[in-house]
Write an enzyme that holds these catalytic residues in place. Structure first.
Site, mmCIF file in Angstrom:
data_model
loop_
_atom_site.group_PDB
_atom_site.id
_atom_site.type_symbol
_atom_site.label_atom_id
_atom_site.label_comp_id
_atom_site.label_asym_id
_atom_site.label_seq_id
_atom_site.Cartn_x
_atom_site.Cartn_y
_atom_site.Cartn_z
ATOM 1 N N TYR A 3 1.154 -1.238 0.117
ATOM 2 C CA TYR A 3 -0.231 0.077 -0.221
ATOM 3 C C TYR A 3 0.454 0.695 0.416
ATOM 4 O O TYR A 3 -0.180 2.220 0.019
ATOM 5 C CB TYR A 3 -0.439 0.092 1.220
ATOM 6 C CG TYR A 3 -2.283 -0.761 1.390
ATOM 7 C CD1 TYR A 3 -2.153 -1.884 0.860
ATOM 8 C CD2 TYR A 3 -3.528 0.211 0.873
ATOM 9 C CE1 TYR A 3 -3.774 -2.607 0.782
ATOM 10 C CE2 TYR A 3 -4.833 -0.222 0.664
ATOM 11 C CZ TYR A 3 -4.896 -1.939 0.421
ATOM 12 O OH TYR A 3 -6.087 -1.933 0.700
ATOM 13 N N LYS A 38 1.911 -13.509 6.233
ATOM 14 C CA LYS A 38 2.322 -14.114 4.820
ATOM 15 C C LYS A 38 3.839 -15.005 4.068
ATOM 16 O O LYS A 38 4.021 -15.543 3.604
ATOM 17 C CB LYS A 38 1.870 -14.328 3.018
ATOM 18 C CG LYS A 38 1.208 -15.087 2.573
ATOM 19 C CD LYS A 38 0.329 -16.442 2.956
ATOM 20 C CE LYS A 38 0.679 -17.201 1.477
ATOM 21 N NZ LYS A 38 -0.082 -18.246 1.451
ATOM 22 N N ASP A 61 -3.746 -17.503 4.694
ATOM 23 C CA ASP A 61 -4.289 -17.921 3.841
ATOM 24 C C ASP A 61 -5.419 -19.470 5.262
ATOM 25 O O ASP A 61 -6.599 -19.344 5.089
ATOM 26 C CB ASP A 61 -4.258 -18.956 2.444
ATOM 27 C CG ASP A 61 -2.634 -19.898 3.778
ATOM 28 O OD1 ASP A 61 -2.632 -19.006 4.550
ATOM 29 O OD2 ASP A 61 -2.982 -20.389 2.429
ATOM 30 N N ASP A 75 -6.387 -5.784 4.698
ATOM 31 C CA ASP A 75 -7.706 -5.081 4.254
ATOM 32 C C ASP A 75 -8.436 -5.959 4.121
ATOM 33 O O ASP A 75 -10.048 -6.186 3.953
ATOM 34 C CB ASP A 75 -6.848 -4.861 3.411
ATOM 35 C CG ASP A 75 -8.217 -3.619 2.341
ATOM 36 O OD1 ASP A 75 -9.455 -3.394 2.393
ATOM 37 O OD2 ASP A 75 -7.528 -3.887 1.201
#
Ligand code: NAD
Length: 385
Positions: free
Chosen positions: A134, A201, A248, A272
């Site tokens: 971002y 992640k 995930d 987000d």
């Protein structure tokens, strides 16, 4: 006591949800404190309204005023998907260093959720707000900048990237991760929450997402040793458990084991996605409040965008802005007024008189407009406590 709140109406559904929400906040204060606590509202311009009045989407006066403010609230601001127009939201977050985006997600009785036990959903997402993909550091395919960077990667670092690739960077710093995790852990300790889960992640992006995990554990150990414990050492004590999950897997976890998660701390993009998905588990974006915080400013805003297809039609749910306002009151230390608002929203939902987004999720519901929903919340503030 009077506190100044700067507000930005916002684009699209902004003006109508604002019109419905503000009287609710004022009435809640009046009922809770009989005029002893008040908000002084001062409007600031941003978005289309600012452009129409000043020729600029984000006037310098707005930024300067916000940089000295402590309390503010805004409606959604529009951003075209492509083109040379930088997101006003991202600009505000970065210019004002609003590094922590905090979004509580809870269930209101009466909503028909896709979950079997939506009542077990009670989480607060702390999303890092200034770094990650971002940060806005990217170049389009075949641009001179992208080609130059690709040549540098090839010649200096022996990394092969297709010459015609678009390129984006993902900066993640120790300072950025630690200040976000610090806020999340402090909140968990103050609010007697059971755990903080670091979502990352790191199995794939080891030096950015993986570092978020490492720095998160480090921060908890260095600064909150007396009040936290890592999951692998946790017994039956009352310390806040610090754990981590891969992003995930976390999407699956919050669906099937929501009761195991309380406070979530995560990087920008994960946060987000996760906060929208969590909002959907308990009724959608119409009931999803939030705040963006720096060390000085708490800038409240609903999670949703400008909803252009329903703008101006009196169809939007003002619930997110009303609940963002309740967060503002809580932050100001006026919990009684905030509690009244939560109870009133729940009562209106149980009466099944709701806006179209919720009506489609509640059997036998009567659809009401944005303005009427706000009025109903206002009426139901009375007699609560
Ligand atoms: P959106 O949140 O505006 O809409 C997504 C879906 O949810 C749409 O179906 C919309 O009708 C519905 N919806 C959203 N809020 C609702 C409400 N209060 N009541 C009832 N239904 C509601 O997201 P989008 O379509 O991806 O974005 C539209 C614009 O908003 C874009 O320009 C985007 O950049 C901007 N945006 C701004 C913010 C912000 O200001 N913080 C956040 C997200 C999107």
């Amino acid at each position: 006591m009077r506190k100044t709140v700067y507000y930005i109406e916002g684009d699209g559904i902004g003006p109508e949800v604002w019109k419905a929400a503000r009287p609710v906040l004022e009435k809640a204060l009046e009922i809770a404190y009989a005029g002893e606590k008040e908000l002084e509202w001062i409007e600031l311009l941003a978005g289309e309204k600012a452009f129409n009045e000043t020729g600029r989407y984000l006037p310098q006066f707005t930024l300067d005023t916000l940089s000295r403010a402590s309390l503010a609230i805004k409606g959604p601001l529009a951003t075209p998907v492509s083109g040379g127009f930088r997101s006003l939201n991202v600009t505000l977050r970065q210019t004002l260093d609003l590094y922590a985006c905090i979004r509580p997600v809870r269930y209101f009785q009466g909503i028909e959720s896709p979950l079997k036990r939506p009542d077990l959903v009670d989480m607060v997402v702390f999303r890092e707000n200034t770094e990650d993909v971002y940060a806005g550091i990217e170049w389009s395919a075949n641009s001179p900048e992208a080609r130059r960077l690709i040549a540098f990667l090839r010649d200096e670092l022996m990394v092969d990237v297709a010459e015609n690739a678009a390129i984006g960077l993902k900066p993640v710093t120790e300072k950025g991760c630690k200040r976000l995790v610090r806020k999340a852990v402090q909140y968990a300790v103050d609010q007697n929450r059971t755990s903080v889960t670091l979502v990352h992640k790191g199995n794939i992006m080891k030096f950015t997402e993986g570092a978020f995990r490492t720095w998160g554990y480090e921060l908890a150990k260095d600064e909150f040793a007396a009040s936290t414990i890592a999951e692998d050492q946790a017994g039956s004590g009352s310390k806040v458990v610090i754990k981590d999950r891969i992003a995930d897997a976390m999407f699956q976890e919050v669906l099937i084991r929501p009761d195991q998660y309380s406070v979530i701390a995560t990087t920008n993009l994960n946060g987000d996605y996760l906060s929208d998905a969590l909002a959907a588990q308990v009724g959608g974006l119409g009931l999803a409040p939030g705040v963006n915080m720096s060390d000085d400013l708490a800038f409240f805003e609903p999670t949703h965008g400008t909803a252009p297809t329903i703008a101006g039609k009196d169809m939007a749910n003002p619930g997110s802005l009303i609940l963002s306002g309740a967060m503002l009151l809580e932050h100001a230390g006026w919990e009684k007024a905030a509690r009244l608002i939560h109870q009133a929203v729940e009562k209106v939902i149980q009466s099944k008189k709701v806006t179209v987004d919720l009506a489609s999720q509640i059997q036998g519901a009567t659809q009401v407009g944005c303005g009427e929903f706000g009025e109903l919340v206002g009426i139901n503030l009375q007699g609560q406590c």
